[in-house]
Design an enzyme around this catalytic site. Structure first.
Site: not given
Lengths: 152, 152
Positions: B42, B53, B55, B80, B82, B85, B145
Site C-alpha cells: 500500500n 493498495h 494488490e 482480505s 477491498c 482489489c 483507506d
C-alpha cells in the site's frame, strides 16, 4: 445537472490519450458541489501501468481525500467501467456513475446498481466513435487492457 | 504449494510499509509456474496515491503483461481484498487469491468465489497482529483507506 459538461471533459481526456497513442478512455471525479476533484485517462501505454484506467487515474490524481468527500460525488467516464474501476467506485463510496457509452464494452454496471450506486448511461456518439476506432485499430492492446475477454 | 513462502514475502512488503509509516498491507502476484510477476505494498502514505493498495501495487509493479500471463496466477495478500482489489483480480482474470487473514477486514471474498476465483484464507497470526496494531494506532488513516466504513 452538468452531466454533458463533465462528460465533455472526460472525452477531452480520452482524446488526449488517443493522441498520445494510448487507450482513449477518460474520467472525471466531481464532488457533490460540482467541483472537479480529479481527472485522468488510461495510462497503460504512456506510463506502462496497467491499473491506471480512466477512473483509477482520476482517483489517483485527486490524491488522498478524507473519505467524506467521495460521498455524493459522481464519476464521469467515457466507457462502461471494468471490474476494477467498478470496485474502485464502490471502495471509495462514490454515489453516482455517469457513463458516456456502453456499446463498446459493458463493465460492472449491474453490480454498481446492486450495491446502491446510481448509474446513468448517456449513449454519447463521439465517445462511442472514438472507442470504436481505437478497438478497430488496436485490438490486441485493447484485449490486454481488459484481461483478454472484452465483452460488448 | 508454496503458499506460506509467498505469504511471507507479502508480509515482508507489509512490514516495510509499516516501517515507512504507511498502511501495512502487502501483496505478491505469482504466475502459474511459481514465478513472482510483481510485488508491492500500500502506497497511500508513501506516494500519496489512494488507489495503490497492496494488490494494485503488485499489479502495477508487474507492468504490462500479455493477458494470458494472469491465467493460473495467484494473488497473495496479507489482508482480505477491498472492493477495488477484488475487481482488479477479476479484471485481469487471476485464478486464485490467497488471503493471510480476514479478522481485521472482510472484503470481496464472496464475490470473488461467485465469479469463479478460488479463495483461500490462511488465518496467519503475524499478519493479523501487524494489521491489528496499525488499526489501533492509526484508525483515521485506516478509515480513509477503505472509504470510511471498515467492516470486520
Amino acid at each position: 445537472m452538468n452531466d454533458s459538461k463533465f462528460i465533455a471533459i472526460a472525452l477531452e481526456e480520452a482524446r488526449l490519450g488517443f493522441e498520445e497513442g494510448g487507450i482513449p478512455i477518460g474520467a472525471v471525479l466531481v464532488s457533490s458541489e460540482g467541483k472537479i476533484l480529479g481527472r485522468g485517462r488510461n495510462q497503460r501505454v504512456q506510463e506502462g501501468v496497467p491499473i491506471l484506467h480512466g477512473e483509477t487515474s482520476a482517483l489517483a490524481n485527486a490524491g488522498n481525500l478524507h473519505h467524506s468527500l467521495y460521498k455524493g460525488a459522481t464519476m464521469y467516464t467515457t466507457l462502461s467501467p471494468c471490474d476494477m474501476c467498478t470496485g474502485a467506485c464502490l471502495l471509495f463510496g462514490i454515489s453516482r456513475v455517469v457513463i458516456a457509452e456502453n456499446k463498446n464494452f459493458v463493465g460492472g454496471e449491474a453490480y454498481l446498481k446492486q450495491r446502491g450506486v446510481e448509474v446513468v448511461v448517456l449513449d454519447h456518439a463521439e465517445c462511442t466513435e472514438l472507442m470504436e476506432r481505437f478497438i478497430r485499430e488496436r485490438p490486441e492492446l485493447w484485449s490486454d487492457d481488459v484481461g483478454g475477454k472484452p465483452k460488448k
